[in-house]
Design an enzyme around this catalytic site. Structure first.
Site, PDB file in Angstrom:
ATOM      1  N   LEU A  21       0.969  -1.247  -0.163  1.00 28.89           N
ATOM      2  CA  LEU A  21      -0.129   0.033  -0.050  1.00 28.89           C
ATOM      3  C   LEU A  21       0.941   1.168   0.082  1.00 28.89           C
ATOM      4  O   LEU A  21       2.227   1.138   0.444  1.00 28.89           O
ATOM      5  CB  LEU A  21      -1.054   0.154   1.150  1.00 28.89           C
ATOM      6  CG  LEU A  21      -1.991  -1.263   1.303  1.00 28.89           C
ATOM      7  CD1 LEU A  21      -2.412  -1.307   2.725  1.00 28.89           C
ATOM      8  CD2 LEU A  21      -2.828  -0.976   0.394  1.00 28.89           C
ATOM      9  N   SER A  22       0.387   2.271  -0.239  1.00 26.13           N
ATOM     10  CA  SER A  22       1.108   3.627  -0.434  1.00 26.13           C
ATOM     11  C   SER A  22       1.735   3.905   1.063  1.00 26.13           C
ATOM     12  O   SER A  22       2.761   4.445   1.232  1.00 26.13           O
ATOM     13  CB  SER A  22       0.322   4.709  -1.087  1.00 26.13           C
ATOM     14  OG  SER A  22      -0.798   4.984  -0.303  1.00 26.13           O
ATOM     15  N   GLU A  23       0.526   3.817   2.178  1.00 23.85           N
ATOM     16  CA  GLU A  23       1.408   3.949   3.349  1.00 23.85           C
ATOM     17  C   GLU A  23       0.626   2.971   4.504  1.00 23.85           C
ATOM     18  O   GLU A  23      -0.613   2.721   4.130  1.00 23.85           O
ATOM     19  CB  GLU A  23       0.838   5.352   3.841  1.00 23.85           C
ATOM     20  CG  GLU A  23       1.468   6.493   3.494  1.00 23.85           C
ATOM     21  CD  GLU A  23       0.427   7.434   2.628  1.00 23.85           C
ATOM     22  OE1 GLU A  23       0.664   8.302   2.105  1.00 23.85           O
ATOM     23  OE2 GLU A  23      -0.793   6.789   2.471  1.00 23.85           O
ATOM     24  N   THR A  24       1.342   2.269   5.265  1.00 20.76           N
ATOM     25  CA  THR A  24       0.814   1.635   6.385  1.00 20.76           C
ATOM     26  C   THR A  24       0.862   2.189   7.614  1.00 20.76           C
ATOM     27  O   THR A  24       2.038   2.466   7.993  1.00 20.76           O
ATOM     28  CB  THR A  24       1.444   0.246   6.418  1.00 20.76           C
ATOM     29  OG1 THR A  24       1.285  -0.359   4.937  1.00 20.76           O
ATOM     30  CG2 THR A  24       0.913  -0.791   7.406  1.00 20.76           C
ATOM     31  N   LEU A  42       4.565   3.822   7.731  1.00 15.86           N
ATOM     32  CA  LEU A  42       5.611   3.253   6.929  1.00 15.86           C
ATOM     33  C   LEU A  42       5.053   3.032   5.333  1.00 15.86           C
ATOM     34  O   LEU A  42       3.986   2.762   5.234  1.00 15.86           O
ATOM     35  CB  LEU A  42       6.016   1.869   7.263  1.00 15.86           C
ATOM     36  CG  LEU A  42       7.470   2.255   8.573  1.00 15.86           C
ATOM     37  CD1 LEU A  42       6.619   2.350   9.696  1.00 15.86           C
ATOM     38  CD2 LEU A  42       8.127   0.999   8.508  1.00 15.86           C
TER      39      LEU A  42
END
Length: 95
Positions: A21-24, A42
C-alpha cells in the site's frame, strides 16, 4: 495495524512492503500522558514523519475498535501532533 507494539522497525517495514500500500500505519502505546496512542507510518520504502490520510484512517480505526475519544496522537521524533475529537459519527482533526 492496531496494537503493533510487539513489532520492531524491520518487521513493520516488511509488513508495509508485503501490503504494498502507499502507506501503512502502526498504532503503538503513547510515549507520554498527553496522547492516547502514537502512530508510525511506513511505505514499502521508508518511514514518513507525517501523512494526512493515514492519520485520519488511524483515528477512525482507533475509535471503531473501541478506543476512547482521542486526546492527542503523535509521530515519534516529530513536533507534529494532532488533536482529535469524536462527535456522533464524525471525527475532526485539528492541530
Amino acid at each position: 495495524m492496531l496494537e503493533a507494539d510487539g513489532l520492531g522497525t524491520e518487521e513493520m517495514r516488511r509488513f508495509a512492503a508485503w501490503t504494498n500500500l502507499s502507506e501503512t500505519a502502526f498504532v503503538l502505546p503513547p510515549t507520554g500522558p498527553e496522547a492516547d496512542y502514537r502512530v508510525r507510518i511506513l511505505t514499502p520504502a521508508q518511514e514518513l514523519p507525517f501523512a494526512g490520510h493515514p492519520t485520519l484512517g488511524t483515528c477512525h480505526a482507533w475509535l471503531k475498535a473501541g478506543g476512547p475519544r482521542v486526546k492527542r496522537t503523535s509521530s515519534p521524533g516529530r513536533s507534529c501532533a494532532a488533536t482529535a475529537r469524536s462527535a456522533a459519527r464524525s471525527t475532526a482533526i485539528t492541530g
